[in-house]
Design an enzyme around this catalytic site. Structure first.
Site, mmCIF file in Angstrom:
data_model
loop_
_atom_site.group_PDB
_atom_site.id
_atom_site.type_symbol
_atom_site.label_atom_id
_atom_site.label_comp_id
_atom_site.label_asym_id
_atom_site.label_seq_id
_atom_site.Cartn_x
_atom_site.Cartn_y
_atom_site.Cartn_z
ATOM 1 N N GLU B 59 -9.124 53.046 79.027
ATOM 2 C CA GLU B 59 -9.195 52.112 80.155
ATOM 3 C C GLU B 59 -7.920 51.308 80.321
ATOM 4 O O GLU B 59 -7.461 51.079 81.448
ATOM 5 C CB GLU B 59 -10.388 51.162 80.006
ATOM 6 C CG GLU B 59 -11.749 51.818 80.207
ATOM 7 C CD GLU B 59 -12.255 52.527 78.963
ATOM 8 O OE1 GLU B 59 -11.618 52.385 77.896
ATOM 9 O OE2 GLU B 59 -13.281 53.232 79.052
ATOM 10 N N HIS B 128 -23.919 47.453 78.519
ATOM 11 C CA HIS B 128 -23.906 48.365 79.672
ATOM 12 C C HIS B 128 -24.712 47.811 80.845
ATOM 13 O O HIS B 128 -25.185 48.578 81.683
ATOM 14 C CB HIS B 128 -24.505 49.727 79.294
ATOM 15 C CG HIS B 128 -23.578 50.620 78.522
ATOM 16 N ND1 HIS B 128 -23.204 50.373 77.231
ATOM 17 C CD2 HIS B 128 -22.951 51.773 78.868
ATOM 18 C CE1 HIS B 128 -22.400 51.339 76.809
ATOM 19 N NE2 HIS B 128 -22.228 52.199 77.790
HETATM 20 C C1 TPP Z 1 -14.907 51.774 76.433
HETATM 21 C C2 TPP Z 1 -15.861 52.780 76.934
HETATM 22 N N1 TPP Z 1 -15.477 53.641 77.895
HETATM 23 C C3 TPP Z 1 -16.341 54.552 78.369
HETATM 24 C C4 TPP Z 1 -17.618 54.610 77.896
HETATM 25 C C5 TPP Z 1 -18.612 55.595 78.492
HETATM 26 N N2 TPP Z 1 -18.853 56.680 77.559
HETATM 27 C C6 TPP Z 1 -19.857 56.625 76.674
HETATM 28 S S1 TPP Z 1 -19.830 57.902 75.621
HETATM 29 C C7 TPP Z 1 -18.481 58.554 76.362
HETATM 30 C C8 TPP Z 1 -17.876 59.803 75.827
HETATM 31 C C9 TPP Z 1 -17.394 59.602 74.451
HETATM 32 O O1 TPP Z 1 -16.784 60.756 73.971
HETATM 33 P P1 TPP Z 1 -16.479 60.929 72.435
HETATM 34 O O2 TPP Z 1 -15.745 59.742 71.930
HETATM 35 O O3 TPP Z 1 -15.857 62.240 72.251
HETATM 36 O O4 TPP Z 1 -17.925 60.865 71.764
HETATM 37 P P2 TPP Z 1 -19.152 61.874 71.993
HETATM 38 O O5 TPP Z 1 -19.979 61.317 73.096
HETATM 39 O O6 TPP Z 1 -18.620 63.207 72.290
HETATM 40 O O7 TPP Z 1 -19.880 61.827 70.706
HETATM 41 C C10 TPP Z 1 -18.059 57.770 77.422
HETATM 42 C C11 TPP Z 1 -16.936 58.063 78.313
HETATM 43 C C12 TPP Z 1 -17.996 53.680 76.918
HETATM 44 N N3 TPP Z 1 -19.235 53.637 76.435
HETATM 45 N N4 TPP Z 1 -17.108 52.791 76.439
#
Ligand code: TPP
Ligand code: MG
Lengths: 321, 325
Positions: B59, B128
């Protein structure tokens, strides 16, 4: 790991699996709501780390933290009740799956913010090493998506320059919601970034408990000797959608073949096979474990169902200590 | 006119403005597949190849990059999947973006819109489900928009995408699926700073934004059954704020209730109450009431979340209070 530990590991992984499968079902029935991100298919990564922890070691978790929480020894009743938002939940129903805290079992919080745990792990490392002068370590779980957050880079550098006892475990499941790791990460192996911080980095098969054990052993010893952090990248796969209603996870942003291929590499099946091959247990004994785990999950559901909602007064409680 | 969803009204506004302005560029997490998590970018990557990009989960980088692009000739649109994640990029928004036009003595223009999705209603818990419009409105140099209907979403977003200032466009997760009549003309826009009188009334003024507008209208129906005539006004933009319309209404009714989902302390509802007592003190027949969530993080439990968020009943009760009933 000795045979007894391997059997315990198997049972723990199966508990996490069945617990989350149940939670998924309950979500689809509307009993569990909000955000739920399943760890199904990735269990070995958390489970082996939990097994190798010693008294006083800590860990930070993620949005995909129900699995970690089950695996760390937190009472499944309290976790299920939390998913139901009940007063008896581990966070009194006020946290939900992304905000569970269980300090008795070393859990410094599941986390709704991607990358949110990385700086907390550094802080825990400060307490353990610089303030309390112990050789205890902190596991910091994060996704490969989280490896692109600014705070992750800052934390890895901080941990490196202060030689904090943090073991960064990147659970690389290839996806970040709909986006692929190839689309968002500058490198194929996140572990190569370790070189940029001057810390050890390793790629490991995240679905292979024995290989994880080796990688963790090195990192734990390194940290306990006071030599600082390591970055372990565990390659794995999330079987489910990003959330239970994710309609695009099977035949959408990834092919059905790919999902099925990874299901064949199930970390639990693999470990079960090893147990039988080595004769650590018989098929009947594994069946008994399976039944025990199912009973435990059923018990947690019954507990959650029978539990009361939080009192209205709870809304205003616990803002300040 | 067409009956369309709030999410699609947003998508349409972006599509029309991208057609109009070849320098409009759009980025955000997961937006380039399946319309993103909330469907607001459906089919846009296909129509505008290379101009609608999914970002890494970074972000600070992409909110700041939006600013860098904006000051170098790109009209930038950034989507925050949840408003809560703007906290990872507060320097980029507040220090790097909001102040620049002022600090440069007006020489640097910042044509930059940040769409954020916020609010309660899905049991997403404390990280959230926040509402940050008061936080944004408190930062000098940011315009703040809170659309409550599909038509407003479209008309106001098109205005934002033609504005040469940083605009934070606050969408509500519970409104995306709401349908409403939306004008089809590509020339349809709604100016900032013009409140919408959603329902006329004579006894009490209810001021509400975003998700609270429908609840205020429901409260007005409840009150009508008791013979109380409530006027419901949606300011639509918090910065700039149409105080004139709000003050005129309260001058007429002598009573005012402000309904907001944000926490009360240091919020825009308090600010509106301050402005109103300055401007219409002599016309007030009762203290101004405010209905809001409690001064706590949003709890996960559906029961507590429901308890926390203002309902039509709570808004109606506050209105009765101003009528000493
Ligand atoms: C700071 C932030 N940005 C975006 C999100 C929305 N979000 C939640 S999970 C996710 C994907 C995360 O990917 P990864 O770190 O690879 O973990 P995975 O879900 O694959 O276990 C996103 C974009 C969030 N929760 N927090
Ligand atoms: Mg991932």
């Amino acid at each position: 790991m000795n045979p007894k530990e391997i059997l315990g590991l198997y049972e723990n992984m199966l508990l996490s699996r069945r617990f989350e499968q149940k939670a998924d079902e309950l979500y689809k029935e509307g009993l569990v709501t909000g955000s739920l991100h399943l760890y199904i298919g990735e269990e070995a990564i958390g489970a082996v780390a939990m097994l190798m922890r010693e008294e006083g070691d800590l860990f930070t978790s993620t949005h995909r933290g129900v699995g970690h929480t089950v695996l760390c020894g937190c009472d499944p009743n309290l976790i299920m009740a939390e998913l139901f938002g009940k007063a008896t939940g581990i966070s009194g129903g006020k946290g939900g799956s992304m905000h569970m805290f269980d300090q008795a079992h070393g859990l410094l919080g599941t986390n709704g913010i991607v990358g949110g745990g990385t700086s907390l792990a550094c802080g825990a490392g400060i307490t353990l090493k610089l303030v309390n002068h112990t050789d205890r370590v902190v596991f910091c779980f994060l996704g490969e998506g989280a490896s692109n957050e600014g705070v992750t880079h800052e934390s890895m550098n901080l941990a490196a320059v202060w030689k904090l006892p943090v073991i960064f475990v990147v659970e690389n499941n290839g996806y970040e919601v709909f986006t692929t790791a190839q689309e968002s990460c500058s490198v194929e192996d996140i572990a190569v970034r370790a070189a940029g911080y001057g810390i050890p980095g390793a790629v490991v098969d995240g679905n292979d408990a024995l290989k994880l054990e080796k990688a963790y052993r090195k990192a734990i010893d390194h940290a306990r000797r006071g030599e600082g952090p390591s970055l372990i990248e565990a390659k794995t796969y999330r079987w489910s959608g990003h959330w239970p209603g994710d309609a695009y996870s099977y035949g959408g942003y990834r092919s059905k073949e790919e999902v099925d291929e990874w299901k064949a590499r199930c970390p639990i099946l693999r470990l079960g096979k090893l147990i039988l091959e080595k004769g650590y247990a018989t098929g009947e004994e594994l069946d008994a474990i399976s039944r025990r785990v199912d009973r435990r999950v059923e018990e947690s559901v019954a507990f959650a169902m029978a539990s009361p909602d939080p009192d209205d007064g709870g809304l205003l409680q616990n803002l300040f200590a | 006119m067409a009956l369309i969803k709030y999410s699609i009204a947003i998508r349409d506004a972006i599509a029309e403005e991208m057609r109009r302005d070849p320098k409009l560029f759009f980025m955000g997490e997961d937006i380039a597949k399946f319309g993103g998590v909330f469907g607001c970018s459906l089919n846009l990557p296909e129509e505008f190849p290379g101009r609608v990009l999914s970002t890494p989960i970074s972000e600070a980088a992409f909110v700041g990059a939006g600013m860098g692009a904006a000051i170098t000739g790109t009209h930038t649109l950034v989507e925050l999947q949840y408003v809560d994640f703007i906290l990872c990029a507060m320097d980029q928004l507040i220090n790097q973006t909001a102040k620049t036009h002022y600090m440069s003595n007006g020489t640097v223009k910042v044509p930059y819109t940040l769409r954020v999705q916020q609010g309660c209603g899905r049991g997403n818990g404390a990280q959230h489900a926040q509402c940050f419009e008061s936080l944004f409105a408190g930062i000098p140099g940011l315009k703040v928009v809170c659309p409550s209907t599909p038509a407003d979403a479209k008309g106001l977003l098109k205005t934002a995408l033609r504005d040469e200032n940083p605009v934070v466009f606050c969408e509500h997760k519970m409104l995306y699926a709401v349908r409403g009549e939306v004008p089809d003309s590509p020339d349809f826009t709604i100016p900032f700073g013009v409140a919408d009188i959603r329902r006329e009334g004579t006894d009490v003024t209810i001021i509400a934004t975003s998700y609270m507008v429908q609840r205020a209208l429901d409260a007005a129906s409840l009150l009508e059954a008791e013979g109380i005539s409530a006027e419901v006004i949606d300011p639509r933009t918090i910065v700039p704020l149409d105080m004139e319309t709000l003050a005129a209404s309260v001058r007429k009714t002598g009573r005012c209730v402000i309904a907001q989902e944000a926490q009360p302390f240091c919020s825009f509802g308090g600010e509106i109450a301050y402005e109103l007592q300055q401007q219409v003190f002599r016309y007030l027949d009762a203290p101004i009431e405010r209905v809001s969530t409690a001064q706590v993080p949003m709890p996960y439990s559906r029961k507590l979340e429901t308890l926390n968020v203002p309902t039509a009943d709570r808004i109606a009760a506050a209105a009765r209070k101003t009528l000493w009933r």
